[in-house]
Every structure is written in C-alpha cells, then in structure tokens.
Enzyme design. Structure first.
Site, PDB file in Angstrom:
ATOM      1  N   ASP A  13      22.764 -29.995  30.746  1.00  0.00           N
ATOM      2  CA  ASP A  13      22.659 -29.172  31.955  1.00  0.00           C
ATOM      3  C   ASP A  13      21.273 -29.267  32.590  1.00  0.00           C
ATOM      4  O   ASP A  13      21.146 -29.514  33.792  1.00  0.00           O
ATOM      5  CB  ASP A  13      22.964 -27.695  31.643  1.00  0.00           C
ATOM      6  CG  ASP A  13      24.449 -27.455  31.388  1.00  0.00           C
ATOM      7  OD1 ASP A  13      25.266 -28.278  31.834  1.00  0.00           O
ATOM      8  OD2 ASP A  13      24.764 -26.445  30.738  1.00  0.00           O
ATOM      9  N   ARG A  92      14.209 -14.991  25.836  1.00  0.00           N
ATOM     10  CA  ARG A  92      14.295 -15.233  27.285  1.00  0.00           C
ATOM     11  C   ARG A  92      13.158 -14.627  28.097  1.00  0.00           C
ATOM     12  O   ARG A  92      12.583 -15.313  28.953  1.00  0.00           O
ATOM     13  CB  ARG A  92      15.648 -14.780  27.839  1.00  0.00           C
ATOM     14  CG  ARG A  92      16.857 -15.477  27.237  1.00  0.00           C
ATOM     15  CD  ARG A  92      16.706 -16.958  27.163  1.00  0.00           C
ATOM     16  NE  ARG A  92      17.948 -17.624  26.752  1.00  0.00           N
ATOM     17  CZ  ARG A  92      18.037 -18.918  26.498  1.00  0.00           C
ATOM     18  NH1 ARG A  92      16.964 -19.703  26.585  1.00  0.00           N
ATOM     19  NH2 ARG A  92      19.178 -19.461  26.146  1.00  0.00           N
ATOM     20  N   ASP A 121      21.976 -14.758  29.765  1.00  0.00           N
ATOM     21  CA  ASP A 121      20.658 -15.380  29.858  1.00  0.00           C
ATOM     22  C   ASP A 121      20.160 -15.505  31.298  1.00  0.00           C
ATOM     23  O   ASP A 121      18.977 -15.327  31.570  1.00  0.00           O
ATOM     24  CB  ASP A 121      20.670 -16.747  29.159  1.00  0.00           C
ATOM     25  CG  ASP A 121      20.777 -16.582  27.643  1.00  0.00           C
ATOM     26  OD1 ASP A 121      20.254 -15.574  27.124  1.00  0.00           O
ATOM     27  OD2 ASP A 121      21.374 -17.444  26.987  1.00  0.00           O
ATOM     28  N   SER A 173      28.415 -24.558  21.696  1.00  0.00           N
ATOM     29  CA  SER A 173      27.197 -24.330  22.458  1.00  0.00           C
ATOM     30  C   SER A 173      26.217 -23.577  21.573  1.00  0.00           C
ATOM     31  O   SER A 173      26.539 -22.517  21.035  1.00  0.00           O
ATOM     32  CB  SER A 173      27.535 -23.521  23.712  1.00  0.00           C
ATOM     33  OG  SER A 173      26.372 -22.890  24.184  1.00  0.00           O
TER      34      SER A 173
HETATM   35  N1  ARG Z   1      25.644 -14.162  23.539  1.00  0.00           N
HETATM   36  C1  ARG Z   1      24.291 -14.296  23.113  1.00  0.00           C
HETATM   37  C2  ARG Z   1      23.384 -13.537  24.037  1.00  0.00           C
HETATM   38  O1  ARG Z   1      23.791 -13.132  25.066  1.00  0.00           O
HETATM   39  C3  ARG Z   1      23.861 -15.710  22.902  1.00  0.00           C
HETATM   40  C4  ARG Z   1      23.979 -16.654  24.052  1.00  0.00           C
HETATM   41  C5  ARG Z   1      23.308 -17.917  23.636  1.00  0.00           C
HETATM   42  N2  ARG Z   1      23.709 -19.127  24.271  1.00  0.00           N
HETATM   43  C6  ARG Z   1      24.384 -20.135  23.670  1.00  0.00           C
HETATM   44  N3  ARG Z   1      24.396 -21.275  24.258  1.00  0.00           N
HETATM   45  N4  ARG Z   1      24.976 -20.022  22.513  1.00  0.00           N
HETATM   46  O2  ARG Z   1      22.242 -13.327  23.740  1.00  0.00           O
END
Ligand code: ARG
Length: 389
Positions: A13, A92, A121, A173
C-alpha cells in the site's frame, strides 16, 4: 512542487502510495519509524528511494515509545475490551508526532498515511496530526484511489516499476512493534474458525510450550518494571527478555471480536507476551499496595484510558489529566512479583513490597490475630442501616 511526508512501511500500500502521490504532483518524503518491529530498515529505505521518494527519514523511536507511551499505559492498566493491550494503537500517535515534526522541518504542506477507510489507524494518525497542527493537509491515498483490490495494486506497481515484495504469500494483515503483534483478515474474518497456528508470529502454542513451568520475578519501582530475577535491565532489554520468555511459554495470545471506532465489529488476533506478563504483575503489585478505594477507582480510569488510546486521543486533555492521577497512585507501586509461566498461563506465585498494606495480624485466623471482632457488630449495624426497611 508541494511536499508531502508519508508514513512508509515498505509494504504494498505505502509503496504504491509513493507513486500515486507523485502522479498527483507531490514531492514525496518517506518517514519510517522503528518501533521495534524488527524489519530490515535499510532494505525498506532502498525500496522507498527506488520507488520514487525524494528523501527518506528513518527514526529509532523505540526508547520514546516505551518510556512515553507503553509504560504510562501499563501504569494505567489500559486494556481495550478486556483483551487488547493496544500495541498498534499506542504506536500511531508517536508516528504522527514525527510526521508533523518532519513536515515542519521540510516545510511540507501535507502528511499522508497508508491506512484504509475502515480502520482505527486512520483516525489515530489524523486526529493526532490535527491536534498538533490543524493547518497540515492530510492525504489518505488508499481511501480515495482507484484500485479495488490487491491485484490491481500489484498491476499498477508492475506497470510503474515500483519495487514490491510479492514473493511471500500474504495470508494475514500484520502490524508489529515491540509491544505486540496485531493480526487480521484472511481466514480470520470468519469468527467461528479457530485461528490457524500459522497466524501467530511470536508465541508457541500451549502444546509446543515446555512441559516444565518457568518462574520469573519482576521488580517494579513506582509502577515501572526495572529488574528481572534481581537483575536490572534497561526498558527495551527488559521487554525483549520477557517477550522471548513469554513467547516460549505461549503467553499473551488473544482472539477477540472488537468494536472499532468506525462502527464495525472485527475479528482480531493479538500477541503481546511481554505486555501480558507485565500487566498481570503490575496489577498484582497494585493489589498489595493500593488502598481499596484507589484500587477500585483506578479500574474505571483504566477503562477510560484504554478507550482514549484506542480512539487516537492520546494527546487529549483528558488523557494527560488522567496521567497525573495515575502518576500519583504509582508512588508506592514498588516491589516484586513472582510469576509462574506454564503452557499459555501466567499465574501469580508471590508478591512483596515495602509499601504492602497487607497485615498478617489482621488477616490471620491463628492466635496471632489482632483484629477486634467485637467491633464488627456495630460496624455492620450502621453500614446496613440505610438499606433496612
Ligand atoms: N484492530 C487493531 C487496532 O485498531 C489493530 C489494527 C492493526 N492493523 C493490522 N494491519 N493488523 O488497533
């Protein structure tokens, strides 16, 4: 040419995003954050430059991540919906802080990230950026570009000669940092299906874990872990050691249906071996040294604190104010907790502290008893009086 600072991971991405932003007339500066995800940063930097970035920043943020984000969340006892130790969510705002900093340094008009429009995120990056500098423009290519699938992105990358790594087949992912791994999508999207062993990145299954338990002693000073088995470690080393030990014993896996901020329920798998051990140990120590009312009140604060982290509101007034409360409570959270790690389970085996509020002479049922049981009669009468009819 307008400059944009992109949070770059080296994945498909963000690699496509570099070229896409260039197509839109931007000069692209890539920012790579080292949060302990253990990647080959030189290779990622190379990929960014070959892919068209005019400049690449790589910043080792591990120490700041631990001191200013992870430890405060540990002291707060912040766990989202009872299961998620917030590894991704904590990283983040820190990355966003540096996106803004680099944007200022480079006199860039915008920042950009590779998040989709369905996750948390994007919110965390953008809310943080807007708190720190509302004048910066924010671009989220993945939310607006024309590609409808991974395959279309790969085609675009090939056509534009963007270096990408499509050799490893992508079943999940992943987001990794030193506090944990977040795993989603693929077969995990069916909440009825048990996570296949191959989705776990760090931890052994209980079956694979050693048949003999390991005991570990963790010493805290004012709520911060300082020693393992009597030996002092710096924060990064300490987390790393517990991560390895916990992973070996299958500690810190969780499988949850989680409520995202954008209203979607999603199925998420997490691994946070060090975090799980430290949260359990920290909570045990608090139980020993904090008075009842502070203990109970702190549970409600923990809930709110976790929400704020999850929602991307790290830099909000409320989070900062709650931190002051939490700091005050940690003044006596010093002492040692002994834990037994065995086949996925982390159980407390002992605890001690110079600030312990446990009084054996009050708790005991032996002749050493100093508790005047006769006083309880009057206490109970008055305590229950408002509820009698
Ligand atoms: N759901 C989790 C959060 O909102 C993790 C998201 C992480 N992204 C991933 N590509 N697994 O913090």
């Amino acid at each position: 040419m307008k400059k944009v600072v992109l949070a770059y991971s080296g994945g498909l991405d963000t690699s496509c995003a570099v070229q896409w932003l260039k197509d839109k007339g931007y000069e692209v500066i890539c920012f790579i954050a080292d949060l302990g995800q253990g990647e080959d940063f030189e290779a990622i930097e190379k990929r960014a430059l070959i892919g068209g970035a005019s400049k690449v920043y790589i910043k080792d943020l591990r120490a700041e991540f631990v001191e200013d984000f992870i430890f405060p969340s540990l002291k707060a006892g912040a766990v989202y919906e009872g299961k998620y130790l917030l590894a991704t969510a904590l990283g983040r705002p820190l990355i966003a802080k540096y996106l803004v900093e680099v944007a200022h340094k480079e006199k860039a008009a915008a920042i950009a990230h590779g998040c989709t429009g369905k996750g948390n995120d994007q919110v965390r990056f953008e809310v943080t950026s807007r708190i720190l500098d509302p004048k910066l423009e924010i671009i989220a290519p993945v939310r607006i570009w024309e590609f409808k699938s991974r395959e279309e992105e790969i085609e675009y990358a090939k056509a534009k000669r963007i270096p990408i790594d499509v050799t490893k087949k992508k079943s999940y992912s992943l987001d990794k940092n030193l506090w944990g791994v977040s795993i989603e999508s693929g077969i995990l999207e069916d909440p009825w299906i048990e996570p296949p062993e191959d989705c776990y990145q760090w931890t052994n299954s209980a079956d694979e874990a050693p048949d003999k338990p390991a005991y570990v002693e963790i010493e805290f000073e004012k709520g911060v872990p300082k020693k393992i088995n009597g030996k002092t470690y710096d924060a990064l080393k300490l987390i790393d050691k517990l991560c390895n030990l916990g992973s070996e014993h299958g500690i810190g896996r969780s499988d949850m249906i989680e409520n995202r901020l954008v209203g979607i329920k999603s199925r998420e798998i997490y691994e946070a071996p060090a975090g799980t051990i430290l949260h359990i140990a920290h909570r045990e120590l608090e139980a020993l040294v904090l008075d009842r009312e502070t203990c109970h009140y702190k549970e409600t604060v923990a809930l709110k604190y976790a929400q704020l982290i999850y929602y991307g509101l790290w830099y909000s007034k409320l989070r900062i104010a709650l931190d002051k409360f939490i700091e005050e409570t940690q003044k006596t959270v010093s002492g040692t907790v002994r834990l037994k790690l065995y086949k996925g389970n982390c159980a407390v085996a002992g605890r001690k502290s110079p600030h312990s509020l446990y009084r054996e002479e009050l708790a005991t049922y032996t002749a050493k008893d100093k508790f005047d049981q006769r006083l309880s009669e009057g206490f109970i009468r008055i305590f229950g009086m408002p509820f009698e009819r």
